[in-house]
Structure formats: structure tokens, C-alpha cells
Design a protein around this motif. Sequence first.
Motif, PDB file in Angstrom:
ATOM      1  N   LEU A   6      -1.953  46.067  41.181  1.00 17.79           N
ATOM      2  CA  LEU A   6      -0.636  46.445  40.375  1.00 17.79           C
ATOM      3  C   LEU A   6      -1.215  47.056  39.166  1.00 17.79           C
ATOM      4  N   HIS A  34       0.820  48.433  43.927  1.00 18.00           N
ATOM      5  CA  HIS A  34       2.010  48.237  43.161  1.00 18.00           C
ATOM      6  C   HIS A  34       2.102  48.700  41.957  1.00 18.00           C
ATOM      7  N   LEU A  36       4.713  49.274  38.768  1.00 17.03           N
ATOM      8  CA  LEU A  36       5.769  48.628  38.111  1.00 17.03           C
ATOM      9  C   LEU A  36       5.997  48.984  36.869  1.00 17.03           C
ATOM     10  N   VAL A  38       8.797  48.376  33.641  1.00 13.56           N
ATOM     11  CA  VAL A  38       9.472  47.546  32.889  1.00 13.56           C
ATOM     12  C   VAL A  38      10.207  47.863  31.841  1.00 13.56           C
ATOM     13  N   ALA A  83       8.292  49.498  41.941  1.00 12.25           N
ATOM     14  CA  ALA A  83       9.452  48.509  41.380  1.00 12.25           C
ATOM     15  C   ALA A  83       9.760  48.863  40.122  1.00 12.25           C
ATOM     16  N   GLU A  85      11.839  46.535  36.868  1.00 13.27           N
ATOM     17  CA  GLU A  85      12.491  45.357  36.223  1.00 13.27           C
ATOM     18  C   GLU A  85      12.738  45.458  35.067  1.00 13.27           C
ATOM     19  N   VAL A  92       7.234  39.907  32.604  1.00 16.59           N
ATOM     20  CA  VAL A  92       7.520  40.485  33.815  1.00 16.59           C
ATOM     21  C   VAL A  92       6.387  40.817  34.687  1.00 16.59           C
ATOM     22  N   ILE A  93       5.315  41.523  33.917  1.00 20.81           N
ATOM     23  CA  ILE A  93       4.184  42.011  34.719  1.00 20.81           C
ATOM     24  C   ILE A  93       3.312  40.640  35.298  1.00 20.81           C
ATOM     25  N   GLU A  95       4.890  37.630  36.076  1.00 21.80           N
ATOM     26  CA  GLU A  95       5.613  37.185  36.989  1.00 21.80           C
ATOM     27  C   GLU A  95       5.509  38.119  38.458  1.00 21.80           C
ATOM     28  N   TYR A  96       5.526  39.433  38.143  1.00 22.29           N
ATOM     29  CA  TYR A  96       5.368  39.946  39.223  1.00 22.29           C
ATOM     30  C   TYR A  96       4.082  40.088  39.844  1.00 22.29           C
ATOM     31  N   ASP A  99       4.178  36.576  41.819  1.00 16.56           N
ATOM     32  CA  ASP A  99       5.123  36.632  42.965  1.00 16.56           C
ATOM     33  C   ASP A  99       4.687  37.581  44.234  1.00 16.56           C
ATOM     34  N   ASN A 100       3.722  38.471  43.782  1.00 20.05           N
ATOM     35  CA  ASN A 100       3.112  39.359  44.842  1.00 20.05           C
ATOM     36  C   ASN A 100       1.827  39.356  45.386  1.00 20.05           C
TER      37      ASN A 100
END
Length: 140
Positions: A6, A34, A36, A38, A83, A85, A92-93, A95-96, A99-100
Motif C-alpha cells: 500500500l 495499491h 490510496l 484520502v 482508490a 477514500e 482510513v489507511i 482500515e484499507y 481490508d485489503n
Amino acid sequence: MYDVILVPTDGSEAALDAAKHAYGLGERYDATVHVLAVVEQSESASIVGQGTEKLETLRENGTEATKKIVEEALSRDVDAVGAVEIGNPYRVILEYATDNDVDVIVMSTHGRSGVSRFLRGSVTERVIRGGDIPVLAVQR
């Protein structure tokens, strides 16, 4: 060792520097990167009275920031997805990442200290302290 990497981005040069490290890991371990962005909760909270224009602008900025890194990864034959968010960046980082099934987070740190760090805090530091996923912090 790493299957999912990430890279959080705020569109800065420092985030692009961190992404270069992620590309290297992606190449070495045949991992997916990934990316991300935010949109900070505090910024989106001020949008309530301003309609959806500001939200769209912030999302577009995030989309552009992720797109730039994803395209560079793909040009290096590294699988990548992006993504955007909305929320508190470090939360958020984390949680992402959970989740991934992220194996490592590669992110920049601006190396602030003293009053600046106290007033603004460090998203990177909060991610390191708040999660159990390894973090590669790239100082610019």
C-alpha cells in the motif's frame, strides 16, 4: 514475502519518492501495489455549506494523485490499483490496509520536528503506532 503493498499519497513529491520504493518491492516480489488517496475528514466537513463542488475537486485531486502512481507502476510491469477514500487519513489507511490484506505500507514522511510536528502531527507516525502492519517510512 510481499503480495500486497500500500502506498498512501497526498500528491506530493515525497509521496512519489515513496512510490518508487513500492515499485521496487512490487517488481522484486511480483506484488500488487495499491495506491490510496484520502480526502481529509476536516476538509470534507467544511463542504456541507458549499455544495458538492469542493468534494468533487478534492476527489479529482486524489484521483489524479493515485492515477499518476498507478500509471508509473504499470509502465514498470507492476500490477497496481488506485482508490480514493474520505475520512481521517491515518484511520482510513489502516482500515484499507486491513481490508485489503496489505503486507507492507510504504509511505513518505516529511521529517518535520518540533512545533510543526506537534501542531500538524504525523500521519506516518500514527500509522506506525496505530497498526500492526509493517511500515516502510521514506524520508524526503
